[in-house]
Design an enzyme around this catalytic site. Structure first.
Site, PDB file in Angstrom:
ATOM      1  N   ASN A   7     -27.539  17.154 -67.896  1.00 46.80           N
ATOM      2  CA  ASN A   7     -28.706  16.404 -67.420  1.00 46.80           C
ATOM      3  C   ASN A   7     -29.835  17.418 -67.229  1.00 46.80           C
ATOM      4  O   ASN A   7     -29.897  18.098 -66.201  1.00 46.80           O
ATOM      5  CB  ASN A   7     -28.338  15.694 -66.108  1.00 46.80           C
ATOM      6  CG  ASN A   7     -29.489  14.879 -65.548  1.00 46.80           C
ATOM      7  OD1 ASN A   7     -30.607  14.931 -66.053  1.00 46.80           O
ATOM      8  ND2 ASN A   7     -29.215  14.133 -64.496  1.00 46.80           N
ATOM      9  N   LYS A  14     -28.398  20.093 -64.803  1.00 48.00           N
ATOM     10  CA  LYS A  14     -27.130  19.781 -64.132  1.00 48.00           C
ATOM     11  C   LYS A  14     -26.054  19.686 -65.196  1.00 48.00           C
ATOM     12  O   LYS A  14     -26.335  19.248 -66.322  1.00 48.00           O
ATOM     13  CB  LYS A  14     -27.210  18.438 -63.422  1.00 48.00           C
ATOM     14  CG  LYS A  14     -28.105  18.431 -62.229  1.00 48.00           C
ATOM     15  CD  LYS A  14     -27.973  17.094 -61.499  1.00 48.00           C
ATOM     16  CE  LYS A  14     -29.114  16.921 -60.527  1.00 48.00           C
ATOM     17  NZ  LYS A  14     -29.447  15.557 -60.245  1.00 48.00           N
ATOM     18  N   ARG A  91     -27.846  12.956 -70.526  1.00 47.16           N
ATOM     19  CA  ARG A  91     -28.623  11.896 -69.889  1.00 47.16           C
ATOM     20  C   ARG A  91     -30.042  11.983 -70.442  1.00 47.16           C
ATOM     21  O   ARG A  91     -30.677  13.049 -70.380  1.00 47.16           O
ATOM     22  CB  ARG A  91     -28.658  12.100 -68.380  1.00 47.16           C
ATOM     23  CG  ARG A  91     -29.506  11.050 -67.733  1.00 47.16           C
ATOM     24  CD  ARG A  91     -29.776  11.337 -66.296  1.00 47.16           C
ATOM     25  NE  ARG A  91     -30.591  10.266 -65.752  1.00 47.16           N
ATOM     26  CZ  ARG A  91     -31.516  10.455 -64.837  1.00 47.16           C
ATOM     27  NH1 ARG A  91     -31.746  11.644 -64.355  1.00 47.16           N
ATOM     28  NH2 ARG A  91     -32.206   9.449 -64.386  1.00 47.16           N
ATOM     29  N   HIS A 180     -32.288   3.658 -63.954  1.00 47.33           N
ATOM     30  CA  HIS A 180     -30.985   3.678 -63.268  1.00 47.33           C
ATOM     31  C   HIS A 180     -29.930   2.867 -64.038  1.00 47.33           C
ATOM     32  O   HIS A 180     -28.938   2.432 -63.458  1.00 47.33           O
ATOM     33  CB  HIS A 180     -31.053   3.077 -61.843  1.00 47.33           C
ATOM     34  CG  HIS A 180     -31.794   3.912 -60.845  1.00 47.33           C
ATOM     35  ND1 HIS A 180     -32.521   3.342 -59.832  1.00 47.33           N
ATOM     36  CD2 HIS A 180     -31.914   5.241 -60.688  1.00 47.33           C
ATOM     37  CE1 HIS A 180     -33.060   4.288 -59.084  1.00 47.33           C
ATOM     38  NE2 HIS A 180     -32.710   5.460 -59.605  1.00 47.33           N
ATOM     39  N   LEU A 209     -29.493   2.265 -54.111  1.00 51.34           N
ATOM     40  CA  LEU A 209     -30.418   2.722 -53.065  1.00 51.34           C
ATOM     41  C   LEU A 209     -30.213   4.205 -52.806  1.00 51.34           C
ATOM     42  O   LEU A 209     -29.283   4.602 -52.088  1.00 51.34           O
ATOM     43  CB  LEU A 209     -30.181   1.925 -51.766  1.00 51.34           C
ATOM     44  CG  LEU A 209     -30.130   0.390 -51.888  1.00 51.34           C
ATOM     45  CD1 LEU A 209     -29.792  -0.256 -50.544  1.00 51.34           C
ATOM     46  CD2 LEU A 209     -31.465  -0.148 -52.403  1.00 51.34           C
ATOM     47  N   GLY A 210     -31.029   5.029 -53.455  1.00 45.89           N
ATOM     48  CA  GLY A 210     -30.974   6.480 -53.235  1.00 45.89           C
ATOM     49  C   GLY A 210     -32.371   6.929 -52.853  1.00 45.89           C
ATOM     50  O   GLY A 210     -33.075   6.226 -52.143  1.00 45.89           O
ATOM     51  N   ASN A 211     -32.774   8.123 -53.327  1.00 45.40           N
ATOM     52  CA  ASN A 211     -34.191   8.482 -53.161  1.00 45.40           C
ATOM     53  C   ASN A 211     -35.044   7.503 -53.945  1.00 45.40           C
ATOM     54  O   ASN A 211     -36.049   7.011 -53.474  1.00 45.40           O
ATOM     55  CB  ASN A 211     -34.433   9.903 -53.668  1.00 45.40           C
ATOM     56  CG  ASN A 211     -34.065  10.908 -52.612  1.00 45.40           C
ATOM     57  OD1 ASN A 211     -34.347  10.703 -51.441  1.00 45.40           O
ATOM     58  ND2 ASN A 211     -33.403  11.972 -53.018  1.00 45.40           N
ATOM     59  N   ARG A 241     -41.801   6.543 -52.970  1.00 43.25           N
ATOM     60  CA  ARG A 241     -42.583   5.646 -53.841  1.00 43.25           C
ATOM     61  C   ARG A 241     -42.848   4.326 -53.130  1.00 43.25           C
ATOM     62  O   ARG A 241     -41.979   3.817 -52.424  1.00 43.25           O
ATOM     63  CB  ARG A 241     -41.823   5.358 -55.140  1.00 43.25           C
ATOM     64  CG  ARG A 241     -41.609   6.573 -56.003  1.00 43.25           C
ATOM     65  CD  ARG A 241     -41.053   6.136 -57.359  1.00 43.25           C
ATOM     66  NE  ARG A 241     -40.553   7.275 -58.098  1.00 43.25           N
ATOM     67  CZ  ARG A 241     -39.304   7.382 -58.530  1.00 43.25           C
ATOM     68  NH1 ARG A 241     -38.433   6.422 -58.323  1.00 43.25           N
ATOM     69  NH2 ARG A 241     -38.934   8.451 -59.196  1.00 43.25           N
ATOM     70  N   ASP A 284     -36.043  11.175 -45.718  1.00 40.95           N
ATOM     71  CA  ASP A 284     -34.591  11.046 -45.588  1.00 40.95           C
ATOM     72  C   ASP A 284     -34.262  10.070 -44.459  1.00 40.95           C
ATOM     73  O   ASP A 284     -34.692  10.259 -43.317  1.00 40.95           O
ATOM     74  CB  ASP A 284     -33.969  12.423 -45.312  1.00 40.95           C
ATOM     75  CG  ASP A 284     -32.469  12.384 -45.513  1.00 40.95           C
ATOM     76  OD1 ASP A 284     -31.788  11.548 -44.878  1.00 40.95           O
ATOM     77  OD2 ASP A 284     -31.967  13.185 -46.319  1.00 40.95           O
ATOM     78  N   ARG A 286     -31.719   9.627 -42.749  1.00 39.55           N
ATOM     79  CA  ARG A 286     -31.040  10.188 -41.570  1.00 39.55           C
ATOM     80  C   ARG A 286     -32.061  10.696 -40.555  1.00 39.55           C
ATOM     81  O   ARG A 286     -31.908  10.490 -39.350  1.00 39.55           O
ATOM     82  CB  ARG A 286     -30.075  11.305 -41.993  1.00 39.55           C
ATOM     83  CG  ARG A 286     -28.854  10.754 -42.697  1.00 39.55           C
ATOM     84  CD  ARG A 286     -28.135  11.799 -43.483  1.00 39.55           C
ATOM     85  NE  ARG A 286     -28.917  12.210 -44.659  1.00 39.55           N
ATOM     86  CZ  ARG A 286     -28.427  12.869 -45.694  1.00 39.55           C
ATOM     87  NH1 ARG A 286     -27.155  13.220 -45.697  1.00 39.55           N
ATOM     88  NH2 ARG A 286     -29.179  13.196 -46.719  1.00 39.55           N
ATOM     89  N   GLU A 386     -22.722   8.476 -62.294  1.00 36.53           N
ATOM     90  CA  GLU A 386     -23.444   8.394 -63.569  1.00 36.53           C
ATOM     91  C   GLU A 386     -22.847   9.343 -64.607  1.00 36.53           C
ATOM     92  O   GLU A 386     -22.771   9.020 -65.783  1.00 36.53           O
ATOM     93  CB  GLU A 386     -24.934   8.685 -63.350  1.00 36.53           C
ATOM     94  CG  GLU A 386     -25.636   7.508 -62.684  1.00 36.53           C
ATOM     95  CD  GLU A 386     -26.911   7.871 -61.958  1.00 36.53           C
ATOM     96  OE1 GLU A 386     -26.816   8.596 -60.948  1.00 36.53           O
ATOM     97  OE2 GLU A 386     -27.982   7.438 -62.386  1.00 36.53           O
TER      98      GLU A 386
HETATM   99  P1  ADP Z   1     -31.055  10.522 -55.646  1.00 37.02           P
HETATM  100  O1  ADP Z   1     -31.837   9.270 -55.917  1.00 37.02           O
HETATM  101  O2  ADP Z   1     -31.900  11.742 -55.519  1.00 37.02           O
HETATM  102  O3  ADP Z   1     -29.840  10.702 -56.525  1.00 37.02           O
HETATM  103  P2  ADP Z   1     -29.146   9.929 -53.552  1.00 37.02           P
HETATM  104  O4  ADP Z   1     -28.515   8.785 -54.234  1.00 37.02           O
HETATM  105  O5  ADP Z   1     -28.340  11.170 -53.362  1.00 37.02           O
HETATM  106  O6  ADP Z   1     -30.533  10.318 -54.168  1.00 37.02           O
HETATM  107  O7  ADP Z   1     -29.640   9.420 -52.117  1.00 37.02           O
HETATM  108  C1  ADP Z   1     -30.284  10.300 -51.251  1.00 37.02           C
HETATM  109  C2  ADP Z   1     -30.676   9.574 -49.991  1.00 37.02           C
HETATM  110  O8  ADP Z   1     -29.524   8.970 -49.391  1.00 37.02           O
HETATM  111  C3  ADP Z   1     -31.206  10.518 -48.922  1.00 37.02           C
HETATM  112  O9  ADP Z   1     -32.570  10.667 -49.021  1.00 37.02           O
HETATM  113  C4  ADP Z   1     -30.846   9.820 -47.635  1.00 37.02           C
HETATM  114  O10 ADP Z   1     -31.948   9.039 -47.239  1.00 37.02           O
HETATM  115  C5  ADP Z   1     -29.742   8.870 -47.998  1.00 37.02           C
HETATM  116  N1  ADP Z   1     -28.505   9.155 -47.267  1.00 37.02           N
HETATM  117  C6  ADP Z   1     -27.516  10.009 -47.596  1.00 37.02           C
HETATM  118  N2  ADP Z   1     -26.542   9.996 -46.658  1.00 37.02           N
HETATM  119  C7  ADP Z   1     -26.931   9.102 -45.704  1.00 37.02           C
HETATM  120  C8  ADP Z   1     -26.373   8.609 -44.485  1.00 37.02           C
HETATM  121  N3  ADP Z   1     -25.190   9.055 -44.028  1.00 37.02           N
HETATM  122  N4  ADP Z   1     -27.060   7.694 -43.799  1.00 37.02           N
HETATM  123  C9  ADP Z   1     -28.248   7.237 -44.231  1.00 37.02           C
HETATM  124  N5  ADP Z   1     -28.819   7.647 -45.373  1.00 37.02           N
HETATM  125  C10 ADP Z   1     -28.179   8.549 -46.103  1.00 37.02           C
END
Ligand code: ADP
Length: 402
Positions: A7, A14, A91, A180, A209-211, A241, A284, A286, A386
């Protein structure tokens, strides 16, 4: 024999190495900050032990060379040595309208990736560099390109067209593409096998649901609509975003804030979403939850906006699909945050979605059901993978090639 997944991004490459027979991960890693100060390679062996080293790598080709040396034992490392690579899966972000599935790389495929540079200027150029570096360094090894957009090529015209002059679609290819795709495809397949049901019989709403965040409606194993659009900016609110927005806000920002297109691009992509609304200097969740616990009301509001948008899309896609059998939560937030899952599904009893608080609270890395016994819809948490999906698709194509 092994399958290598690459990737290649704008400043990182990666890699993941899988055993060909059982797709067990044997090595994983990243070369990051390529061409910048503090370039490093981080590697993870099959026992999950990470090692980091400083390195002097200035471009994608050198990064792939470094990875090749590690995997083939030319460099000192505690990851797999003497590796024989049967195929390489890449990728690639954008395949435009010409690519609707994964493909073995040849001159035509490379040309299409190039033609899509304008659609994905930050991703497609380094993706192609990764492919060309591998062609030189792993000469003779078949290469497969797996596109983020390909899974969404089944979206019907009425869902991918915008209400713009048709010429902008015909001439400039402005339409919904979606992203995605590899993750949505992987979790859809996994949901079906986990539930022991044919994928073709399921109506699935997949929430990545990630970044970056996107939701996809999957019917008969095919994407029929997705929240990201011409670019990944549309749809759900995300880490930084903004997601869906009245386009007239852009003119307002130009006229009243004197922002130019680059500044607006930056504002909407990097300073908005949870980061912008919560206003604590972090996207983030958290950190945002921590601020909420200390009484920060604004961070609560950011979380409400975030989860309300997810709920709205679940509702919209329930109607687009004509019903729902399964809702899947995946990626960093989807897999790890019981609170976000709870808030996103709150009040959806009439759609047949009821979460069991105890099951939802369990935190582990397995595929699991979190709906209550009365829920008509299965609600699943599925860790996305992925790289594994790319490896699977690479393997399928290598078998077909024989
Ligand atoms: P990417 O889209 O970069 O691949 P990820 O799928 O790794 O991102 O998601 C990252 C996000 O997941 C972090 O920004 C954080 O907000 C959230 N996250 C990770 N662990 C936790 C947790 N234990 N509780 C709440 N949110 C979390």
């Amino acid at each position: 024999m092994h399958i290598l997944i690459i990737n290649a991004g704008s400043s990182s490459v990666k890699f993941t190495l899988f055993k060909k027979d059982d797709l067990k991960m044997v090595a994983d890693g990243i070369v990051e900050r390529i061409g910048l100060k503090g370039t490093k390679i981080h590697t993870k062996n099959s026992e999950g032990k990470w090692t980091s080293k400083e390195t002097r790598v200035t471009d994608t080709r050198q990064a792939v060379g470094l990875i090749a040396d590690l995997l083939t034992g030319k460099n000192d490392s505690d990851i797999q040595t003497g590796v024989d690579i049967a195929g390489i899966g890449h990728r690639v972000v954008h395949g435009g309208e010409k690519i609707n599935c994964s493909v073995v790389v040849d001159g035509r495929v490379k040309q299409i990736i190039k033609e899509c540079f304008e659609l994905a200027p930050l991703h497609n150029p380094p993706n192609l560099e990764g492919i060309e570096a591998c062609e030189d360094i792993f000469a003779g090894v078949p290469q497969v390109a797996v596109f983020d957009t390909a899974f969404h090529s089944s979206i019907p015209e009425y869902a991918y067209l915008y209400g713009l002059p048709y010429a902008l679609y015909k001439e400039d290819k402005i339409r919904r593409y979606g992203f995605h795709g590899t993750s949505h495809q992987y979790v859809s397949r996994t949901a079906a096998s986990f539930l022991n049901k044919p994928l073709e019989e399921l109506k699935i709403i997949s929430c990545h649901l990630g970044n970056g965040c996107s939701i996809t409606a999957v019917a008969e194993g095919r994407s029929i609509d997705t929240s990201m659009g011409f670019t990944p900016l549309e749809g759900l609110m995300m880490g930084t975003r903004c997601g869906d927005l009245d386009p007239a806000i852009v003119f307002y920002l130009m006229e009243h804030k004197q922002l130019d297109s680059q500044q607006i691009n930056d504002l909407l992509n990097k300073q908005s979403g949870l980061f912008g609304l919560a206003g604590i200097g972090s996207s983030d969740l958290r950190d945002i939850f921590e601020a909420s616990e200390s009484g920060n009301r604004q961070t609560d509001t950011a979380v409400e906006v975030f989860t309300y948008r997810i709920k709205k899309y679940i509702g919209a896609y329930a109607f687009a699909l004509g019903g729902i059998d399964v809702v899947v939560f995946t990626a960093g937030i989807g897999e790890n945050s019981p609170l976000i899952r709870e808030l996103a599904c709150q009040g959806l009893k009439n759609l047949g979605i009821i979460i069991d608080p105890k099951k939802n609270a369990i935190v582990n890395k397995t595929c699991r059901e979190i709906q209550s016994n009365e829920s008509q819809v299965k609600v699943l948490v599925i860790p996305t993978d992925e790289e594994k999906e790319i490896a699977l698709q690479t393997l399928e194509l290598l078998h077909e090639e024989r």
